[in-house]
Design an enzyme around this catalytic site. Sequence first.
Site, PDB file in Angstrom:
ATOM      1  CB  SER A  66      -0.843  -0.079   1.317  1.00  0.00           C
ATOM      2  OG  SER A  66      -0.212  -0.320   2.443  1.00  0.00           O
ATOM      3  CG  ASP A 124       5.865  -5.930   6.347  1.00  0.00           C
ATOM      4  OD1 ASP A 124       4.765  -5.433   5.956  1.00  0.00           O
ATOM      5  OD2 ASP A 124       6.108  -6.835   5.382  1.00  0.00           O
ATOM      6  N   GLY A 135       7.642  -8.715   3.028  1.00  0.00           N
ATOM      7  CA  GLY A 135       6.734  -9.679   2.506  1.00  0.00           C
ATOM      8  C   GLY A 135       5.615 -10.217   3.279  1.00  0.00           C
ATOM      9  CD  GLU A 143       8.525  -6.920  -1.842  1.00  0.00           C
ATOM     10  OE1 GLU A 143       7.576  -6.095  -1.770  1.00  0.00           O
ATOM     11  OE2 GLU A 143       8.810  -7.392  -0.863  1.00  0.00           O
ATOM     12  CE  LYS A 161       3.915  -0.971   7.995  1.00  0.00           C
ATOM     13  NZ  LYS A 161       4.192  -0.776   6.425  1.00  0.00           N
TER      14      LYS A 161
HETATM   15  O1  LIG Z   1       7.045  -6.534   1.572  1.00  0.00           O
HETATM   16  C1  LIG Z   1       5.846  -6.061   1.104  1.00  0.00           C
HETATM   17  C2  LIG Z   1       4.955  -6.746   0.521  1.00  0.00           C
HETATM   18  O2  LIG Z   1       5.593  -8.155   0.057  1.00  0.00           O
HETATM   19  C3  LIG Z   1       5.745  -4.570   1.646  1.00  0.00           C
HETATM   20  O3  LIG Z   1       6.527  -3.814   1.137  1.00  0.00           O
HETATM   21  C4  LIG Z   1       5.311  -4.565   3.025  1.00  0.00           C
HETATM   22  O4  LIG Z   1       4.334  -5.745   3.163  1.00  0.00           O
HETATM   23  C5  LIG Z   1       4.829  -3.328   3.337  1.00  0.00           C
HETATM   24  O5  LIG Z   1       3.459  -3.252   2.960  1.00  0.00           O
HETATM   25  P1  LIG Z   1       2.518  -1.853   3.243  1.00  0.00           P
HETATM   26  O6  LIG Z   1       3.056  -0.630   2.462  1.00  0.00           O
HETATM   27  O7  LIG Z   1       1.248  -2.281   2.572  1.00  0.00           O
HETATM   28  O8  LIG Z   1       2.417  -1.571   4.739  1.00  0.00           O
END
Ligand SMILES: O=C(CO)[C@H](O)[C@H](O)COP(=O)(O)O
Length: 272
Positions: A66, A124, A135, A143, A161
Amino acid sequence: MAIPYPHFIAAEKAAIETGLLAPSSPSSSLSPPPVILTQDELKKIAAYKAVEYVESGMVLGLGTGSTAKHAVDRIGELLRQGKLRDIVGIPTSKMTHEQAASLGIPLSDLDSHPVVDLAIDGADEVDPELNLVKGRGGSLLREKMVEGACKKFVVIVDESKLVKYIGGSGLAMPVEIIPFCWKFTADRLQKLFEEAGCVAKLRTFPGKDEPFVTDNRNYIVDLYFKKSIGDLKVASDAILQLAGVVEHGMFLDMATTVIIAGELGVTVKHKR
Ligand SMILES: O=C(CO)[C@H](O)[C@H](O)COP(=O)(O)O
């Protein structure tokens, strides 16, 4: 979730730069009300800040999630406005591929462009050394391939985060595994981190019993830790030595810059 944003000057500046807020009238004499930004708006602020690092002619790693979605939208917008030119995007997931293609961003892959100038992606977890967990959106393998091939890797997060140590959020640390005998691999992963109170769970589609399947047709086992897993490089090597494992979500020593949007405005941290 709405996050109170009491430090008005930093918040206002970041929000105006991102277009979330109109500049206030210079004649207004009353002190302005506190700005309330949602978590998604904080993500957007971090994403727009990261896109300031993009220059015409670059090969760009396009992240997934997102937060990264805002960065891809912004790159598409700047291309449309003619403010950026000759960009080539390397998407890190099928979802990002679809989004970028719909915005008219020219796309390629690592076979044709093995060196990536800059990648922008969310995370995350971010620890004080800028190590990451990624992930939870399920795209960690692509990625890691794309972001491992880039000269600069800019990570964009809201301040929720930030963690003291990897695994410290109590949320999942994902590991992509092959579907063959997944229980066997999940058990071995759990045993590997017994001392950290690890629980390994196969990821399923929300509300269903079916395993979540990655873009590479693999499964994901989410590891939950009660304590620190200790030396991250040792942990990484131990996970990768298990034969059923494809890749894990710890991105160690990869981020060159982390942009954090939070209560005090935007903080930019560079790798030392
Ligand atoms: O690693 C990822 C996807 O595999 C995303 O970058 C991670 O989960 C962060 O997601 P978000 O920006 O929705 O908080």
